[in-house]
Design a protein around this motif. Sequence first.
Motif, PDB file in Angstrom:
ATOM      1  N   LEU A   1      -7.533  -3.788 -14.106  1.00 12.28           N
ATOM      2  CA  LEU A   1      -7.740  -5.075 -13.440  1.00 12.28           C
ATOM      3  C   LEU A   1      -6.658  -5.362 -12.415  1.00 12.28           C
ATOM      4  N   THR A   2      -5.410  -5.108 -12.787  1.00  9.62           N
ATOM      5  CA  THR A   2      -4.311  -5.338 -11.847  1.00  9.62           C
ATOM      6  C   THR A   2      -4.406  -4.408 -10.653  1.00  9.62           C
ATOM      7  N   TRP A   3      -4.718  -3.143 -10.918  1.00  3.16           N
ATOM      8  CA  TRP A   3      -4.867  -2.167  -9.848  1.00  3.16           C
ATOM      9  C   TRP A   3      -6.016  -2.558  -8.915  1.00  3.16           C
ATOM     10  N   MET A   4      -7.108  -3.004  -9.482  1.00  2.00           N
ATOM     11  CA  MET A   4      -8.253  -3.424  -8.688  1.00  2.00           C
ATOM     12  C   MET A   4      -7.880  -4.604  -7.791  1.00  2.00           C
ATOM     13  N   GLY A   5      -7.224  -5.605  -8.367  1.00  2.86           N
ATOM     14  CA  GLY A   5      -6.824  -6.763  -7.570  1.00  2.86           C
ATOM     15  C   GLY A   5      -5.875  -6.392  -6.454  1.00  2.86           C
TER      16      GLY A   5
ATOM     17  N   LEU B   1       0.811  -1.212   0.000  1.00  3.03           N
ATOM     18  CA  LEU B   1       0.000   0.000   0.000  1.00  3.03           C
ATOM     19  C   LEU B   1       0.846   1.265   0.000  1.00  3.03           C
ATOM     20  N   ALA B   2       2.046   1.174   0.564  1.00  4.03           N
ATOM     21  CA  ALA B   2       2.910   2.354   0.589  1.00  4.03           C
ATOM     22  C   ALA B   2       3.261   2.795  -0.826  1.00  4.03           C
ATOM     23  N   ALA B   3       3.512   1.818  -1.709  1.00  2.00           N
ATOM     24  CA  ALA B   3       3.814   2.149  -3.102  1.00  2.00           C
ATOM     25  C   ALA B   3       2.566   2.647  -3.828  1.00  2.00           C
ATOM     26  N   MET B   4       1.448   1.965  -3.616  1.00 10.81           N
ATOM     27  CA  MET B   4       0.224   2.353  -4.309  1.00 10.81           C
ATOM     28  C   MET B   4      -0.303   3.698  -3.838  1.00 10.81           C
ATOM     29  N   HIS B   5       0.029   4.076  -2.622  1.00  6.30           N
ATOM     30  CA  HIS B   5      -0.388   5.385  -2.133  1.00  6.30           C
ATOM     31  C   HIS B   5       0.256   6.505  -2.944  1.00  6.30           C
ATOM     32  N   GLN B   6       1.409   6.199  -3.539  1.00 13.97           N
ATOM     33  CA  GLN B   6       2.091   7.171  -4.397  1.00 13.97           C
ATOM     34  C   GLN B   6       1.632   7.079  -5.851  1.00 13.97           C
ATOM     35  N   GLY B   7       0.683   6.194  -6.132  1.00 11.80           N
ATOM     36  CA  GLY B   7       0.148   6.058  -7.478  1.00 11.80           C
ATOM     37  C   GLY B   7       0.893   5.082  -8.360  1.00 11.80           C
ATOM     38  N   THR B   8       1.841   4.347  -7.797  1.00 14.09           N
ATOM     39  CA  THR B   8       2.601   3.363  -8.574  1.00 14.09           C
ATOM     40  C   THR B   8       2.206   1.952  -8.148  1.00 14.09           C
TER      41      THR B   8
ATOM     42  N   THR C   1     -17.400  -2.619  -3.494  1.00 12.27           N
ATOM     43  CA  THR C   1     -17.234  -1.171  -3.638  1.00 12.27           C
ATOM     44  C   THR C   1     -15.768  -0.801  -3.833  1.00 12.27           C
ATOM     45  N   VAL C   2     -14.882  -1.423  -3.041  1.00 10.72           N
ATOM     46  CA  VAL C   2     -13.445  -1.175  -3.214  1.00 10.72           C
ATOM     47  C   VAL C   2     -13.012  -1.558  -4.627  1.00 10.72           C
ATOM     48  N   ALA C   3     -13.473  -2.729  -5.092  1.00 12.55           N
ATOM     49  CA  ALA C   3     -13.099  -3.201  -6.431  1.00 12.55           C
ATOM     50  C   ALA C   3     -13.621  -2.266  -7.516  1.00 12.55           C
ATOM     51  N   ALA C   4     -14.863  -1.808  -7.369  1.00 12.74           N
ATOM     52  CA  ALA C   4     -15.463  -0.942  -8.389  1.00 12.74           C
ATOM     53  C   ALA C   4     -14.737   0.394  -8.485  1.00 12.74           C
ATOM     54  N   ILE C   5     -14.449   1.016  -7.349  1.00 15.42           N
ATOM     55  CA  ILE C   5     -13.772   2.308  -7.365  1.00 15.42           C
ATOM     56  C   ILE C   5     -12.354   2.163  -7.908  1.00 15.42           C
ATOM     57  N   ALA C   6     -11.667   1.098  -7.482  1.00 20.94           N
ATOM     58  CA  ALA C   6     -10.301   0.885  -7.973  1.00 20.94           C
ATOM     59  C   ALA C   6     -10.280   0.637  -9.476  1.00 20.94           C
ATOM     60  N   PHE C   7     -11.266  -0.082  -9.990  1.00 21.30           N
ATOM     61  CA  PHE C   7     -11.317  -0.376 -11.425  1.00 21.30           C
ATOM     62  C   PHE C   7     -11.642   0.877 -12.232  1.00 21.30           C
ATOM     63  N   LEU C   8     -12.552   1.705 -11.716  1.00 25.58           N
ATOM     64  CA  LEU C   8     -12.967   2.900 -12.448  1.00 25.58           C
ATOM     65  C   LEU C   8     -11.929   4.017 -12.366  1.00 25.58           C
ATOM     66  N   PHE C   9     -11.144   4.020 -11.291  1.00 23.02           N
ATOM     67  CA  PHE C   9     -10.138   5.070 -11.111  1.00 23.02           C
ATOM     68  C   PHE C   9      -8.790   4.428 -10.789  1.00 23.02           C
ATOM     69  N   PRO C  10      -8.136   3.855 -11.791  1.00 24.81           N
ATOM     70  CA  PRO C  10      -6.921   3.064 -11.550  1.00 24.81           C
ATOM     71  C   PRO C  10      -5.633   3.855 -11.401  1.00 24.81           C
ATOM     72  N   ARG C  11      -5.692   5.152 -11.405  1.00 26.20           N
ATOM     73  CA  ARG C  11      -4.512   6.006 -11.225  1.00 26.20           C
ATOM     74  C   ARG C  11      -3.400   5.692 -12.233  1.00 26.20           C
TER      75      ARG C  11
ATOM     76  N   GLN D   1      -5.610  -3.471  -4.933  1.00 28.01           N
ATOM     77  CA  GLN D   1      -6.306  -2.712  -3.891  1.00 28.01           C
ATOM     78  C   GLN D   1      -7.142  -3.635  -3.002  1.00 28.01           C
ATOM     79  N   VAL D   2      -7.772  -4.610  -3.593  1.00 29.51           N
ATOM     80  CA  VAL D   2      -8.612  -5.533  -2.811  1.00 29.51           C
ATOM     81  C   VAL D   2      -7.766  -6.435  -1.918  1.00 29.51           C
ATOM     82  N   LEU D   3      -6.647  -6.904  -2.444  1.00 33.36           N
ATOM     83  CA  LEU D   3      -5.841  -7.892  -1.722  1.00 33.36           C
ATOM     84  C   LEU D   3      -4.806  -7.267  -0.793  1.00 33.36           C
ATOM     85  N   SER D   4      -4.591  -5.967  -0.884  1.00 34.54           N
ATOM     86  CA  SER D   4      -3.587  -5.312  -0.040  1.00 34.54           C
ATOM     87  C   SER D   4      -4.217  -4.755   1.230  1.00 34.54           C
ATOM     88  N   GLY D   5      -3.376  -4.633   2.254  1.00 33.44           N
ATOM     89  CA  GLY D   5      -3.835  -4.004   3.484  1.00 33.44           C
ATOM     90  C   GLY D   5      -4.901  -4.808   4.192  1.00 33.44           C
ATOM     91  N   GLY D   6      -5.814  -4.093   4.832  1.00 30.67           N
ATOM     92  CA  GLY D   6      -6.790  -4.758   5.687  1.00 30.67           C
ATOM     93  C   GLY D   6      -8.164  -4.940   5.091  1.00 30.67           C
TER      94      GLY D   6
END
Length: 332
Positions: free
Chosen positions: A242-246, A170-177, A227-237, A248-253
Amino acid sequence: MAPMKYFYELTISSSPHAHSPVTTRTIMRDVLIALFPALCGSVYFFGFRALMVTLVSVAGCVFFEWGYRKLMHMDSTVYDLSAMVTGVLLAFVCPVTIPYWCILIGDFFAMIVVKQLFGGIGKNFVNPALAARAFLFSWPVVMSNWVKVGFENAAGIFSTADVVTSATPLAAMHQGTMTSASLWDLFLGNVGGSLGETSALLLLIGFAYLLIRRVVSPRIPLAFIGTVAAIAFLFPRGNDPLTWMGAQVLSGGVMLGALFMATDYSTSPVTKLGQIIFGIGCGALTMVIRYFGSYNEGVSYAILVMNACVVLLDKLGRPVKYGAPKKEAKQG
């Protein structure tokens, strides 16, 4: 001759009148069984200190609940196993390097401040483990010390001075990568993070057990994760959707929060519509905090905020009183 009058006295005890083998103790026992695979996984990924942190947390929660009720001359409730569940869940949302004194402070806050001061089990309005986790961020360095997985990097049972720290996905994804960890590693749990939230596979196995035992409903988890999957898929930064969505869903808590925290009986709605809105709210707030907050994880705070809305959500979807006038049915 006047007719005789007969008077009958009917005594009815307090509810419930239906007998069932399901009790608080059996429910909490099933939750502990469901959490056992993730506990084994935490020992495999982070070493035996993960087990020690969990045992200390459980012992602390049991002791503080017993001590408070003993001091207040109240019946002991430690035998319902709810304190043990809180202890395990609090350990699961903390890094394996957390000092034992710190986890005990969290136990005190969860059991005394959040649970017992509000009347005990079923009367607290927020999840005790998550509230304690939020409180423990008074020590941000302690709560943000993540280690690499594997026994070769495992923290010592009594010392964590030589651990090898590592950033979480999540630390990396928080920076958009995109994180360097594969989705397969995220699914299995071969990544850094809190000791009980890394393996989606083991958490799903435990949740499947709860579904089979009919302890929980899938409504809140599906709405939350969906909801997490839908938002991540629609706004993948800028990343593959699909990779971004997966990731986001599988990372963190997300998985731990959706499957075991948001479904807490005391702090979630009872109506079907309320549960769905509750799950959607948790997922949406999680992504808002991840995308726009300074902290890269939002699950705990999202659930706590939605816990405070449960009273309002329970007014949605309430069944209409049978035979009541329309006006009274709407008000009731």
